[in-house]
Every structure is written in C-alpha cells, then in structure tokens.
Design an enzyme around this catalytic site. Structure first.
Site, PDB file in Angstrom:
ATOM      1  N   ASP A 287      -0.172 -47.361 -35.760  1.00  0.00           N
ATOM      2  CA  ASP A 287       0.477 -46.444 -36.704  1.00  0.00           C
ATOM      3  C   ASP A 287      -0.413 -46.064 -37.886  1.00  0.00           C
ATOM      4  O   ASP A 287       0.090 -45.833 -38.987  1.00  0.00           O
ATOM      5  CB  ASP A 287       1.795 -47.046 -37.247  1.00  0.00           C
ATOM      6  CG  ASP A 287       2.683 -47.546 -36.133  1.00  0.00           C
ATOM      7  OD1 ASP A 287       2.866 -46.805 -35.156  1.00  0.00           O
ATOM      8  OD2 ASP A 287       3.182 -48.680 -36.236  1.00  0.00           O
TER       9      ASP A 287
ATOM     10  N   LYS B 186      -3.548 -41.991 -36.177  1.00  0.00           N
ATOM     11  CA  LYS B 186      -4.563 -41.552 -35.207  1.00  0.00           C
ATOM     12  C   LYS B 186      -4.324 -40.131 -34.733  1.00  0.00           C
ATOM     13  O   LYS B 186      -5.262 -39.396 -34.476  1.00  0.00           O
ATOM     14  CB  LYS B 186      -4.553 -42.457 -33.962  1.00  0.00           C
ATOM     15  CG  LYS B 186      -5.079 -43.840 -34.185  1.00  0.00           C
ATOM     16  CD  LYS B 186      -4.954 -44.661 -32.929  1.00  0.00           C
ATOM     17  CE  LYS B 186      -3.539 -44.967 -32.540  1.00  0.00           C
ATOM     18  NZ  LYS B 186      -2.848 -45.920 -33.384  1.00  0.00           N
TER      19      LYS B 186
ATOM     20  N   GLY C  58       3.209 -43.972 -30.365  1.00  0.00           N
ATOM     21  CA  GLY C  58       3.924 -42.843 -30.948  1.00  0.00           C
ATOM     22  C   GLY C  58       2.991 -42.073 -31.845  1.00  0.00           C
ATOM     23  O   GLY C  58       2.540 -42.587 -32.851  1.00  0.00           O
ATOM     24  N   HIS C  59       2.664 -40.874 -31.427  1.00  0.00           N
ATOM     25  CA  HIS C  59       1.769 -40.053 -32.232  1.00  0.00           C
ATOM     26  C   HIS C  59       2.538 -38.852 -32.769  1.00  0.00           C
ATOM     27  O   HIS C  59       3.164 -38.142 -31.991  1.00  0.00           O
ATOM     28  CB  HIS C  59       0.592 -39.547 -31.386  1.00  0.00           C
ATOM     29  CG  HIS C  59      -0.346 -40.639 -30.984  1.00  0.00           C
ATOM     30  ND1 HIS C  59      -1.368 -40.450 -30.107  1.00  0.00           N
ATOM     31  CD2 HIS C  59      -0.409 -41.919 -31.351  1.00  0.00           C
ATOM     32  CE1 HIS C  59      -2.032 -41.587 -29.949  1.00  0.00           C
ATOM     33  NE2 HIS C  59      -1.442 -42.488 -30.694  1.00  0.00           N
TER      34      HIS C  59
ATOM     35  N   GLN D  30      -1.924 -47.658 -30.141  1.00  0.00           N
ATOM     36  CA  GLN D  30      -1.731 -48.940 -30.839  1.00  0.00           C
ATOM     37  C   GLN D  30      -2.922 -49.226 -31.786  1.00  0.00           C
ATOM     38  O   GLN D  30      -3.590 -48.308 -32.207  1.00  0.00           O
ATOM     39  CB  GLN D  30      -1.550 -50.119 -29.858  1.00  0.00           C
ATOM     40  CG  GLN D  30      -0.206 -50.142 -29.147  1.00  0.00           C
ATOM     41  CD  GLN D  30      -0.202 -49.249 -27.930  1.00  0.00           C
ATOM     42  OE1 GLN D  30      -1.125 -49.227 -27.134  1.00  0.00           O
ATOM     43  NE2 GLN D  30       0.857 -48.503 -27.753  1.00  0.00           N
TER      44      GLN D  30
HETATM   45  P1  IMP Z   1       4.745 -53.812 -26.524  1.00  0.00           P
HETATM   46  O1  IMP Z   1       3.479 -53.023 -26.562  1.00  0.00           O
HETATM   47  O2  IMP Z   1       5.978 -52.942 -26.407  1.00  0.00           O
HETATM   48  O3  IMP Z   1       4.720 -54.914 -25.528  1.00  0.00           O
HETATM   49  O4  IMP Z   1       4.906 -54.535 -27.955  1.00  0.00           O
HETATM   50  C1  IMP Z   1       4.056 -55.578 -28.366  1.00  0.00           C
HETATM   51  C2  IMP Z   1       3.765 -55.485 -29.854  1.00  0.00           C
HETATM   52  O5  IMP Z   1       2.975 -54.345 -30.118  1.00  0.00           O
HETATM   53  C3  IMP Z   1       5.010 -55.340 -30.746  1.00  0.00           C
HETATM   54  O6  IMP Z   1       4.795 -56.028 -31.951  1.00  0.00           O
HETATM   55  C4  IMP Z   1       5.085 -53.856 -30.988  1.00  0.00           C
HETATM   56  O7  IMP Z   1       5.793 -53.554 -32.170  1.00  0.00           O
HETATM   57  C5  IMP Z   1       3.615 -53.518 -31.094  1.00  0.00           C
HETATM   58  N1  IMP Z   1       3.321 -52.123 -30.750  1.00  0.00           N
HETATM   59  C6  IMP Z   1       3.260 -51.577 -29.527  1.00  0.00           C
HETATM   60  N2  IMP Z   1       2.932 -50.280 -29.603  1.00  0.00           N
HETATM   61  C7  IMP Z   1       2.746 -50.004 -30.890  1.00  0.00           C
HETATM   62  C8  IMP Z   1       2.342 -48.820 -31.601  1.00  0.00           C
HETATM   63  O8  IMP Z   1       2.069 -47.758 -31.044  1.00  0.00           O
HETATM   64  N3  IMP Z   1       2.251 -48.956 -32.944  1.00  0.00           N
HETATM   65  C9  IMP Z   1       2.496 -50.120 -33.590  1.00  0.00           C
HETATM   66  N4  IMP Z   1       2.865 -51.235 -32.967  1.00  0.00           N
HETATM   67  C10 IMP Z   1       2.987 -51.183 -31.632  1.00  0.00           C
END
Ligand code: IMP
Length: 425
Positions: free
Chosen positions: A13, A16, A40-41, A220
């Site tokens: 977040d 990017k 999420g972009h 991420q």
């Molecule tokens: P998962 O990717 O859904 O398995 O989540 C694992 C961890 O990564 C959690 O703490 C999510 O909140 C975090 N996470 C996954 N995708 C994002 C992102 O795009 N931005 C911020 N945190 C993320």
C-alpha cells in the site's frame, strides 16, 4: 537490458499504482509476477478513479499486459475485473496470462477462512482471497495450472485428483463444493480466458532480446516476503524485485533498475509486528490525512513513523537503485518528526530485522527526532521549493537507507509527482 521493476518496500500500500502508471507510459509491456487479487492498486485515469486487484495497472497505457507464472489467478475475479474495465471503455484484449500460473479455485478461499479461524487470535489477517492455500498446492505439487485449467478434460481430471485430497484435510469443504459444481461453473470461465493464455516467459524473453521496454509491477510489499518479511505474518510469495526472475520466467541480468516505493511514514494492514507503530493521536492523524484504509478490504491501516531498518531490508532484497517517496504532504504540520534509524535488542543496536516474530516484537526503535515543517507542500513542483526541514528529512532518509530518492509525491494527482532523476529503460 530493458527491464525496470517497481516494488513496494514496506508492508504494501505504498502507492505503487501511481508510479507504475507513470512509468508504464514509457514501457512497451507491463508485467505482474507475484500474488493475486490480494493486491489493490488505485489509479486515476482520465479523471476517473480505478481500483485494480489483479490486472497490472499498465492496462491504462494501452501496451502489452502480462500476468506472469508467479501469480495465482482467480478466474472469476479476473473476468469480473475485465468486465469492469470494458464497461469503462478500457481495452483488455492485450492481456496475456501465463500458462504456468496457478489457479485459485473456490475451495482455496474457503481454506483461507478456515485456517484463519483455526489460528484464533494468532491469525495472519489475510485478505481471505485464497492466496496462501493456492501457493501451498503449488509447492505440494497438486495445484492446477492455467494451462491445465483451459483444457476441459485435463481440468476435470486434475480437479478429481486434487479436490478429494483437500476434503481429507478440510472435511467442511464438502458441505459447499463438489468436483461437479466447481467444474460446471469454472469450465465457462476457462473458455473465456483461454484466448489470453500463452507461455509468457518466452514472450518476455523475445521482448527483452529486442530491447523492448518492460516494466515489472510489484504487488504487496517486501516486508510481506515469505522468507525475508515478518514471517509468519507475510504473504506467500516474493513481492520484491527478488521475485521477478522466478515469477516472470526471465533471468536477473535483464533488470536494469529497481525502484522501491515507500511512504514518508509507515503503514501495515493485518496482524504482525510493527516496531514503529503509533497508538496515539499522531498515528490517528496520519491515518486520517493519508486516507489509510485498505483498497481490497477497507480495513483501517496501522500507522507509524518511518523505519529505516525495514527499508534497508527491502533495499538489500531488491537491489534498489532508486526510491519513490510517497505521501510526503501527509507529514506537513508536525512540530517534530521521528525517524527510526536502528533497533535496540537486548541492549545492542541492530540494523537488520530479526528473523523471529518474538524478537521483532521485543525490539525498541532507536529514533532520531527532526524538526517538522508547517507549510502546505501539495503544490510543490521541485525539490528546491520544499521547506528546508522537509528537504533535510528526505536527505536524512537517503543517508539511512543508502539509496537516492528519485521521485517524490505530494498528492494523489499525476501532476503532484516530482521527478528528480528520470528512469531510463
Ligand atoms: P494474503 O496475501 O491474503 O495471504 O495475506 C497475508 C498478509 O499480507 C496479510 O497481513 C495481508 O493483510 C497482507 N497483504 C496481502 N496483500 C496486501 C496488499 O496488497 N497490501 C498490503 N497488505 C497486503
């Protein structure tokens, strides 16, 4: 060499989308190489705000858009996103999807939710999009790859092998799903995706051999890296530039620049250690001013001061060549600003992130306090126009993270980005 990588260098977040969108205009192709629709972009295009979760944000630049083998793709979510873009008049015919990426099926989402529930108050706080369970199947060598998914007979065969294994582990799956119900729904999605599927690694090699400009778009953030992040509070892939080779199917020598995106402060969603987290009104103020609420889950993000230990870890993992410093305007108005330059653990100063959560939770940030600035900087167009205390803040960050700031951002619009060094492909 004509590859540039843009990666989140905190916990995701970082903004990017905006930098990718800017660089995508110069690129011939934009590639995603890790994760899935957990990302999420937010991108402002033609005056409208778009939220993308899966499709590379380069889609707006009209170039080739590639979803690499390192991704995990939910076909239903993908087609919904295609429709969302088409309804807004955006052409999606130039998307290419790797035949080797793994397919997220509905039981993966269910398993994600079951696992989180089973973990109780030790849950990861995942996005519940089935990301982790799909990567588990990949590494257990029982996953279904896109190339199999689009072959109807093979898809059914693989589903018949895999689903019963998952039911053995998670009996509750049988209440909601069967091989037949999944197959009947998903074979239709497969038909729609089939024309887009190819060997994207080969395609990329061709582009790079021809010196075409390829932008690799991270999702991420590096602190969510499965090996070097705050394990186990991480995602299940390698979001940094270290994930590009494996997730796009190319070698390291194609990467010319790696740009790390960071915020002027730090945020994190989900659970897990966060050494510089603020639990006071300063943290609340940063959250409100920075609109720190998740694109995918709408969750309020945790906020804290800038952490040089975290960004240094990201720089090492990604060989960052430049930094894009986002949301600098959010810090206007503070009397003083703190920067974490090291951690203290058992009386010693350390400069690397400990490997266990237990130790990361025990570290104490070692702060430097700098004078803040009161001026509104949202109209600034150059480094020299910034208040001197803000300039000093940027220079100190560069010193601490051993990487130059090549771009900074003072607001959400495209024209609120100041480029200090042009990025060449
Ligand atoms: P998962 O990717 O859904 O398995 O989540 C694992 C961890 O990564 C959690 O703490 C999510 O909140 C975090 N996470 C996954 N995708 C994002 C992102 O795009 N931005 C911020 N945190 C993320």
């Amino acid at each position: 060499m004509a590859g540039v990588v843009v990666v989140g260098s905190m916990w995701g977040d970082e903004g990017k989308g905006k930098v990718t969108d800017y660089l995508a205009q110069k690129a011939d192709a934009v590639v995603r190489y890790a994760g899935g629709n957990n990302a999420g972009h937010t991108i402002v295009y033609d005056g409208k705000k778009f939220a993308l979760k899966l499709i590379p944000s380069g889609i707006f630049s009209g170039h080739e858009v590639i979803m690499g083998n390192g991704m995990v793709v939910n076909p239903k979510a993908f087609l919904e996103e295609v429709r969302y873009l088409n309804d807004a008049g955006i052409d999606t015919s130039r998307i290419k999807v790797s035949d080797r990426c793994h397919v997220i099926l509905p039981y993966h989402l269910e398993i994600d939710a079951i696992q989180e529930k089973r973990k109780g108050d030790k849950n990861i706080g995942t996005t519940k999009k089935g990301i982790g369970p799909t990567y588990v199947d990949k590494y257990s060598r029982i996953g279904i790859r896109m190339g199999e998914f689009i072959d109807e007979e093979l898809f059914l065969e693989r589903l018949k092998e895999t689903f019963p294994m998952k039911v053995m582990e998670y009996p509750e799956l049988e209440e909601k799903y069967s091989v037949e119900s999944i197959f009947e729904e998903y074979k239709e999605y497969a038909k729609a995706i089939k024309p887009l599927v190819c060997d994207t690694g080969m395609l990329l090699d061709e582009y790079l051999q021809q010196d075409r400009k390829v932008l690799f778009e991270g999702a991420q953030g590096a602190m969510l890296d499965i090996d070097y992040g705050t394990y186990p509070f991480v995602t299940s892939s390698h979001p940094g530039a270290n994930g590009v080779c494996e997730g796009a199917g190319i070698g390291p020598l194609y990467i010319k620049e790696a740009i790390g995106i960071i915020k002027a402060y730090t945020t994190r969603v989900g659970s897990g250690p966060f050494p510089t987290e603020l639990f006071d009104e300063v943290g609340d103020l940063i959250r409100e001013r920075g609109h720190e609420y998740g694109t995918v889950t709408q969750r309020a993000r945790r906020t804290g001061w800038f952490d040089a230990v975290v960004v240094n870890q990201s720089r090492r993992m990604s060989s960052l060549t430049g930094i894009s410093l986002m949301l600098l305007d959010v810090l206007s108005g503070f009397e003083t600003i703190k920067i974490c330059k090291a951690y203290r653990l058992d009386g010693k100063e350390i400069y690397g992130l400990p490997s266990t959560v237990k130790d990361i939770e025990r570290v104490e940030p070692v702060y430097e306090e700098m004078p803040g600035w009161q001026e509104d900087i949202t109209h600034v167009q150059s480094f020299e126009e910034l208040p001197v205390h803000c300039q000093n803040y940027i220079r100190r960050i560069e010193e601490l993270i051993h990487c130059p700031v090549v771009m900074f951002s003072v607001g959400p619009d495209r024209n609120q980005t100041v480029v200090l060094k042009d990025i060449q492909f």
